[in-house]
Design a protein around this motif. Structure first.
Motif, PDB file in Angstrom:
ATOM      1  N   LEU A  64       7.584  12.490  -5.371  1.00  0.00           N
ATOM      2  CA  LEU A  64       8.232  11.226  -5.729  1.00  0.00           C
ATOM      3  C   LEU A  64       8.207   9.970  -4.879  1.00  0.00           C
ATOM      4  N   CYS A  65       8.845  10.715  -3.580  1.00  0.00           N
ATOM      5  CA  CYS A  65       9.090   9.651  -2.500  1.00  0.00           C
ATOM      6  C   CYS A  65       7.823   8.773  -2.023  1.00  0.00           C
ATOM      7  N   THR A  66       6.725   9.783  -1.974  1.00  0.00           N
ATOM      8  CA  THR A  66       5.428   9.113  -1.341  1.00  0.00           C
ATOM      9  C   THR A  66       5.052   8.193  -2.102  1.00  0.00           C
ATOM     10  N   VAL A  67       4.987   8.477  -3.553  1.00  0.00           N
ATOM     11  CA  VAL A  67       4.480   7.191  -4.568  1.00  0.00           C
ATOM     12  C   VAL A  67       5.552   6.191  -4.684  1.00  0.00           C
ATOM     13  N   GLY A  68       6.847   6.491  -4.672  1.00  0.00           N
ATOM     14  CA  GLY A  68       7.747   5.409  -4.640  1.00  0.00           C
ATOM     15  C   GLY A  68       7.655   4.542  -3.465  1.00  0.00           C
ATOM     16  N   VAL A  69       7.330   5.174  -2.395  1.00  0.00           N
ATOM     17  CA  VAL A  69       7.092   4.406  -1.034  1.00  0.00           C
ATOM     18  C   VAL A  69       5.893   3.394  -0.944  1.00  0.00           C
ATOM     19  N   PHE A  70       4.800   4.195  -1.460  1.00  0.00           N
ATOM     20  CA  PHE A  70       3.678   3.555  -1.605  1.00  0.00           C
ATOM     21  C   PHE A  70       3.696   2.376  -2.531  1.00  0.00           C
ATOM     22  N   LEU A  71       4.491   2.427  -3.922  1.00  0.00           N
ATOM     23  CA  LEU A  71       4.677   1.286  -4.765  1.00  0.00           C
ATOM     24  C   LEU A  71       5.429   0.244  -3.928  1.00  0.00           C
ATOM     25  N   TRP A  72       6.569   0.615  -3.066  1.00  0.00           N
ATOM     26  CA  TRP A  72       7.094  -0.616  -2.419  1.00  0.00           C
ATOM     27  C   TRP A  72       6.313  -1.268  -1.593  1.00  0.00           C
ATOM     28  N   ILE A  73       5.458  -0.535  -0.755  1.00  0.00           N
ATOM     29  CA  ILE A  73       4.329  -1.295   0.018  1.00  0.00           C
ATOM     30  C   ILE A  73       3.537  -2.485  -0.733  1.00  0.00           C
ATOM     31  N   ILE A  74       3.062  -1.819  -1.971  1.00  0.00           N
ATOM     32  CA  ILE A  74       2.276  -2.826  -2.903  1.00  0.00           C
ATOM     33  C   ILE A  74       3.109  -3.931  -3.238  1.00  0.00           C
ATOM     34  N   TYR A  75       4.423  -3.543  -3.444  1.00  0.00           N
ATOM     35  CA  TYR A  75       5.477  -4.706  -3.880  1.00  0.00           C
ATOM     36  C   TYR A  75       5.641  -5.607  -2.835  1.00  0.00           C
ATOM     37  N   GLY A  76       5.651  -4.957  -1.554  1.00  0.00           N
ATOM     38  CA  GLY A  76       6.205  -5.863  -0.249  1.00  0.00           C
ATOM     39  C   GLY A  76       4.857  -6.868  -0.033  1.00  0.00           C
ATOM     40  N   LEU A  77       3.653  -6.508  -0.571  1.00  0.00           N
ATOM     41  CA  LEU A  77       2.364  -7.279  -0.451  1.00  0.00           C
ATOM     42  C   LEU A  77       2.242  -8.001  -1.158  1.00  0.00           C
TER      43      LEU A  77
END
Lengths: 90, 90
Positions: free
Chosen positions: A41-54
């Motif tokens: 959950l955490c890895t997927v969530g943080v990856f989505l945050w990176i996409i969101y940040g981009l």
């Protein structure tokens, strides 16, 4: 203390919090008490945050989540690896 | 998919990620592989995010961090408790 500074300190604490766990996992090679669903959950969530940040071009969101992503992925990979090794030994 | 929806999904993933770990700790009563410094940093960080959310009056920051705070505190308290119990037995 300014509100922005409080946010920065909060971000540093939460972003860096996974580093001691990654260090412990690398050092001890023991992960049986660690929850695999948590790190999925955490890895997927943080990856989505990176996409969101981009997408929103926010350097703070991007950087804090990259700092979180690296130890999180290390913990996930090693936890799954040791879990599979333990299952194969049984 | 809208950028805001991506942020909401990312927030749900990262906020809920600690729930499976808290469940595992409560169920197994085993925490020796869990890093106490990680949960100290994380609990303080999330607590500061809650204060930050209150100060900037942002309900999203507030709610996501309250959801994260509860399992994080449970994991921290139980990890410290079982660590102390193990040390006393030795």
């Amino acid at each position: 203390m300014s509100i922005t500074l409080l946010g920065v300190i909060a971000g540093i604490f939460t972003s860096c919090s996974f580093i001691p766990q990654a260090y412990k996992v690398i050092k001890t090679k023991r992960t049986s008490d660690i929850s695999i669903p948590m790190y999925c959950l955490c890895t997927v969530g943080v990856f989505l945050w990176i996409i969101y940040g981009l997408l929103i071009k926010d350097i703070a969101v991007l950087l804090t989540n990259i700092v979180t992503f690296i130890p999180t992925v290390i913990i996930l990979i090693l936890t799954v690896k040791y879990h599979v090794q333990t299952k194969l030994k049984q």
